[in-house]
Design an enzyme around this catalytic site. Structure first.
Site, PDB file in Angstrom:
ATOM      1  N   HIS A 200       0.831  -1.210   0.000  1.00  0.00           N
ATOM      2  CA  HIS A 200       0.000   0.000   0.000  1.00  0.00           C
ATOM      3  C   HIS A 200       0.862   1.255   0.000  1.00  0.00           C
ATOM      4  O   HIS A 200       0.366   2.344  -0.306  1.00  0.00           O
ATOM      5  CB  HIS A 200      -0.994  -0.008   1.172  1.00  0.00           C
ATOM      6  CG  HIS A 200      -0.391   0.132   2.536  1.00  0.00           C
ATOM      7  ND1 HIS A 200      -0.155  -0.946   3.361  1.00  0.00           N
ATOM      8  CD2 HIS A 200       0.000   1.230   3.231  1.00  0.00           C
ATOM      9  CE1 HIS A 200       0.355  -0.512   4.506  1.00  0.00           C
ATOM     10  NE2 HIS A 200       0.459   0.805   4.453  1.00  0.00           N
ATOM     11  N   ASP A 229       0.140  -7.463   0.749  1.00  0.00           N
ATOM     12  CA  ASP A 229       0.614  -6.122   1.094  1.00  0.00           C
ATOM     13  C   ASP A 229       2.142  -6.081   1.055  1.00  0.00           C
ATOM     14  O   ASP A 229       2.804  -5.982   2.078  1.00  0.00           O
ATOM     15  CB  ASP A 229       0.106  -5.692   2.471  1.00  0.00           C
ATOM     16  CG  ASP A 229       0.199  -4.174   2.668  1.00  0.00           C
ATOM     17  OD1 ASP A 229       0.634  -3.482   1.728  1.00  0.00           O
ATOM     18  OD2 ASP A 229      -0.168  -3.691   3.755  1.00  0.00           O
ATOM     19  N   GLY A 308       3.195   5.750   9.758  1.00  0.00           N
ATOM     20  CA  GLY A 308       4.557   5.896   9.265  1.00  0.00           C
ATOM     21  C   GLY A 308       5.377   4.634   9.406  1.00  0.00           C
ATOM     22  O   GLY A 308       6.433   4.493   8.800  1.00  0.00           O
ATOM     23  N   SER A 310       4.336   1.726   8.435  1.00  0.00           N
ATOM     24  CA  SER A 310       4.013   0.840   7.321  1.00  0.00           C
ATOM     25  C   SER A 310       5.251   0.488   6.508  1.00  0.00           C
ATOM     26  O   SER A 310       6.041   1.360   6.146  1.00  0.00           O
ATOM     27  CB  SER A 310       2.995   1.503   6.382  1.00  0.00           C
ATOM     28  OG  SER A 310       1.692   1.342   6.864  1.00  0.00           O
ATOM     29  N   SER A 325       2.244  -3.994   8.031  1.00  0.00           N
ATOM     30  CA  SER A 325       1.104  -3.563   7.239  1.00  0.00           C
ATOM     31  C   SER A 325       0.278  -2.506   7.953  1.00  0.00           C
ATOM     32  O   SER A 325       0.041  -1.424   7.434  1.00  0.00           O
ATOM     33  CB  SER A 325       0.222  -4.774   6.899  1.00  0.00           C
ATOM     34  OG  SER A 325      -0.937  -4.383   6.188  1.00  0.00           O
TER      35      SER A 325
END
Length: 354
Positions: A200, A229, A308, A310, A325
């Site tokens: 993402h 992801d 942040g 991720s 994720s």
């Protein structure tokens, strides 16, 4: 059944796998001796893979015994028990098979696919562990509970604070498309260097920098979200980054291999916002129903995380486990961080950690 459930990325840029650390906040969870003692020996990961190959769907899942540190294999039949013992694993008989647990998750998928929920298998309880965040309405909660009721005790439901979100922020670490994410692990293929991060994140932008508005250090070569992801970025700045993860205490951890996480084991998460946090793996084969689409076959942990983080690194010792994720947030030192198994991403792109 499948778990179906490196520090500088740039030499002069100080971009570390799991985080740049620019403007990062203090860690929200400290390492504890109890958590660290549950990190599996390399032989446990090897045994887990051996069990997976030998039994496949004949096991209802594996987990790490917190007291003994041994891998436990759950089975429902004499034949499966015999096969499991032949691998050298500790065996436990349980009531529900992998097929029954999978069927329960399929029912949830068909009848209770509600944004703000997640579910996955917890082999320790031999049940499907469901979490519903604060965005799930009373009406939807009643619907979820009604479906669970019909599944005859195969499902446990727990309310969790916050909301399940992909944890992207506008602001610091790796930047693309006006957003901030974190890098997970440096990887290589045919002499070329890349880093993997969340899909993402790579969906947002083709070009990635080490500072907001800075020069491009890498270009997207693959991205998969939703459903999965993960994404991959190839270094284009001529750097030859190391294969370590930032521990945010002035030291780094060398990453030398990758494996699937085992329920009950300790993990650490390195991300550009909450830095280094620790937790325990609580479920595998996890489905997370984000607002913009579901992801499947994820891993749920109790590590803290925030916007942040991720794309950051989930790891144990020198073993890469996952790509961060999202989560429903963090309460005190208890979180609900979800990771994409890194082995799937490595396989998809034909790359290896180093």
């Amino acid at each position: 059944m499948r778990h179906n459930s490196r520090a500088r990325l740039g030499v002069s840029l100080l971009l570390v796998a799991g985080a740049l650390g620019l403007g990062a906040a203090p860690s929200t969870a400290a390492d504890t001796p109890a958590a660290l003692s549950a990190i599996p020996a390399p032989s446990a990961y090897a045994l887990d893979a051996k069990v997976d190959r030998a039994l496949g769907a004949a096991t209802a899942g594996t987990y790490l015994d917190a007291k003994t540190g041994k891998l436990v294999v759950t089975v429902t039949t004499d034949q499966a028990e015999e096969q499991a013992r032949a691998t050298g694993a500790t065996v436990r008989r349980v009531a529900r098979s992998a097929a029954q647990l999978d069927a329960a998750m399929e029912t949830l998928e068909a009848e209770a696919k509600i944004t703000g929920t997640s579910w996955g298998i917890d082999p320790r309880t031999n049940k499907v562990a469901v979490e519903a965040d604060s965005s799930v309405s009373a009406r939807d909660m009643a619907r979820l509970e009604a479906v669970a009721e019909r599944l005859g005790g195969a499902v446990d439901i727990q309310r969790v604070p916050g909301e399940f979100r992909r944890e992207v922020l506008g602001g610091g670490a790796i930047y693309g498309g006006g957003s901030r994410c974190s890098a997970a692990f440096n990887v290589t293929k045919g002499g070329a260097r890349y880093f993997v991060t969340a899909g993402h994140c790579t969906n947002i932008s083709a070009n990635w920098s080490a500072s907001s508005g800075g020069s491009v250090i890498g270009v997207r070569e693959g991205s998969s979200f939703p459903t999965n992801d993960y994404g991959i970025v190839r270094y284009t700045d001529g750097s030859s980054p190391a294969g370590t993860v930032d521990l945010y205490n002035g030291s780094t951890r060398d990453i030398t291999s990758a494996a699937n996480a085992v329920v009950g084991q300790a993990i650490q998460k390195s991300g550009s916002t909450t830095k280094l946090t620790s937790g325990t793996v609580t479920a595998v084969n996890v489905t997370v129903n984000y607002g913009d689409g579901p992801v499947y076959n994820m891993v749920r942990t109790t590590a803290c995380s925030a916007g942040g983080d991720s794309g950051g690194a989930h790891f144990a010792g020198s073993v890469a486990l996952g790509i961060h994720s999202g989560s429903s947030g963090c309460s005190g030192t208890a979180g609900s961080a979800i990771h994409q198994p890194v082995t799937e991403a490595l396989s998809a792109y034909g790359v290896t950690v180093y």
